[in-house]
Design a protein around this motif. Structure first.
Motif, PDB file in Angstrom:
ATOM      1  N   SER A  84    -104.235  77.744 -12.323  1.00 35.63           N
ATOM      2  CA  SER A  84    -105.243  78.364 -11.912  1.00 35.63           C
ATOM      3  C   SER A  84    -106.288  78.367 -12.776  1.00 35.63           C
ATOM      4  N   GLY A  85    -107.553  78.819 -12.098  1.00 36.90           N
ATOM      5  CA  GLY A  85    -108.828  78.971 -12.731  1.00 36.90           C
ATOM      6  C   GLY A  85    -108.607  80.185 -13.892  1.00 36.90           C
ATOM      7  N   ILE A  86    -107.906  81.251 -13.209  1.00 36.78           N
ATOM      8  CA  ILE A  86    -107.763  82.370 -14.263  1.00 36.78           C
ATOM      9  C   ILE A  86    -106.994  81.952 -15.502  1.00 36.78           C
ATOM     10  N   THR A  87    -106.117  81.219 -15.422  1.00 32.45           N
ATOM     11  CA  THR A  87    -105.275  80.774 -16.464  1.00 32.45           C
ATOM     12  C   THR A  87    -106.000  80.012 -17.309  1.00 32.45           C
ATOM     13  N   MET A  88    -106.482  79.067 -16.855  1.00 36.55           N
ATOM     14  CA  MET A  88    -107.418  78.330 -17.712  1.00 36.55           C
ATOM     15  C   MET A  88    -108.634  78.961 -18.501  1.00 36.55           C
ATOM     16  N   GLU A  89    -109.281  80.080 -17.832  1.00 33.41           N
ATOM     17  CA  GLU A  89    -110.368  81.041 -18.641  1.00 33.41           C
ATOM     18  C   GLU A  89    -109.498  81.717 -19.463  1.00 33.41           C
ATOM     19  N   ALA A  90    -108.318  82.343 -19.449  1.00 38.52           N
ATOM     20  CA  ALA A  90    -107.731  83.063 -20.365  1.00 38.52           C
ATOM     21  C   ALA A  90    -107.275  82.141 -21.443  1.00 38.52           C
ATOM     22  N   GLU A 132    -107.233  83.241 -35.302  1.00 38.81           N
ATOM     23  CA  GLU A 132    -105.774  82.906 -35.241  1.00 38.81           C
ATOM     24  C   GLU A 132    -104.913  84.021 -35.232  1.00 38.81           C
ATOM     25  N   ALA A 133    -105.149  84.930 -35.837  1.00 38.76           N
ATOM     26  CA  ALA A 133    -104.172  86.221 -35.934  1.00 38.76           C
ATOM     27  C   ALA A 133    -104.301  86.966 -34.628  1.00 38.76           C
ATOM     28  N   ASP A 134    -105.330  87.055 -34.075  1.00 40.41           N
ATOM     29  CA  ASP A 134    -105.581  87.735 -32.605  1.00 40.41           C
ATOM     30  C   ASP A 134    -105.087  86.837 -31.479  1.00 40.41           C
ATOM     31  N   GLN A 135    -104.984  85.364 -31.574  1.00 38.53           N
ATOM     32  CA  GLN A 135    -104.799  84.515 -30.745  1.00 38.53           C
ATOM     33  C   GLN A 135    -102.817  84.894 -30.875  1.00 38.53           C
ATOM     34  N   GLU A 136    -102.614  84.921 -31.909  1.00 41.05           N
ATOM     35  CA  GLU A 136    -100.775  85.364 -32.027  1.00 41.05           C
ATOM     36  C   GLU A 136    -100.592  86.684 -31.188  1.00 41.05           C
ATOM     37  N   ALA A 194    -102.357  87.902 -29.020  1.00 38.92           N
ATOM     38  CA  ALA A 194    -102.338  87.733 -27.481  1.00 38.92           C
ATOM     39  C   ALA A 194    -101.381  87.138 -26.756  1.00 38.92           C
ATOM     40  N   TYR A 195    -100.900  86.020 -27.498  1.00 36.13           N
ATOM     41  CA  TYR A 195     -99.657  85.200 -27.047  1.00 36.13           C
ATOM     42  C   TYR A 195     -98.441  85.951 -26.834  1.00 36.13           C
ATOM     43  N   GLU A 196     -98.192  86.797 -28.023  1.00 40.39           N
ATOM     44  CA  GLU A 196     -97.034  87.992 -27.812  1.00 40.39           C
ATOM     45  C   GLU A 196     -97.113  88.775 -26.918  1.00 40.39           C
ATOM     46  N   PHE A 197     -98.490  89.221 -26.538  1.00 37.07           N
ATOM     47  CA  PHE A 197     -98.510  90.174 -25.378  1.00 37.07           C
ATOM     48  C   PHE A 197     -98.155  89.488 -24.255  1.00 37.07           C
ATOM     49  N   ARG A 204    -109.068  79.659 -22.572  1.00 30.85           N
ATOM     50  CA  ARG A 204    -110.083  79.424 -23.182  1.00 30.85           C
ATOM     51  C   ARG A 204    -110.540  80.582 -23.955  1.00 30.85           C
ATOM     52  N   LEU A 205    -110.354  81.608 -23.435  1.00 30.49           N
ATOM     53  CA  LEU A 205    -110.782  82.871 -24.300  1.00 30.49           C
ATOM     54  C   LEU A 205    -109.938  83.044 -25.363  1.00 30.49           C
ATOM     55  N   MET A 206    -108.617  82.914 -25.314  1.00 30.99           N
ATOM     56  CA  MET A 206    -107.782  82.960 -26.249  1.00 30.99           C
ATOM     57  C   MET A 206    -108.075  82.045 -27.528  1.00 30.99           C
TER      58      MET A 206
END
Length: 72
Positions: free
Chosen positions: A2-8, A17-21, A23-26, A10-12
């Motif tokens: 979905s578009g919202i998944t692709m946008e999420a 890298e630490a914040d990506q991890e 966000a992934y765990e969340f 892209r934002l991630m």
């Protein structure tokens, strides 16, 4: 996807890298809270399942369920 998944995603990708991890765990926690056994399906998956069931491609009565997974 979905578009919202692709946008999420892209934002991630913009995050360090630490914040990506983080966000992934969340996101993983959210998914597990929603479906701890991974048994729910998305609307798209449900549509594909329904189409497959209605297609008549495989008749369940023609399947020898007792022999599935055996070499016979």
């Amino acid at each position: 996807m979905s578009g919202i998944t692709m946008e999420a995603a892209r934002l991630m990708d913009i995050l360090p890298e630490a914040d990506q991890e983080f966000a992934y765990e969340f996101i993983k926690k959210l998914v597990l809270a929603w479906d701890p056994d991974f048994t729910k399906v998305t609307a798209e998956e449900a549509k594909k399942i329904e189409e497959a069931e209605l297609s008549g491609f495989v008749d369940a009565e023609n399947i020898d369920w007792d022999s599935i997974g055996t070499d016979d």
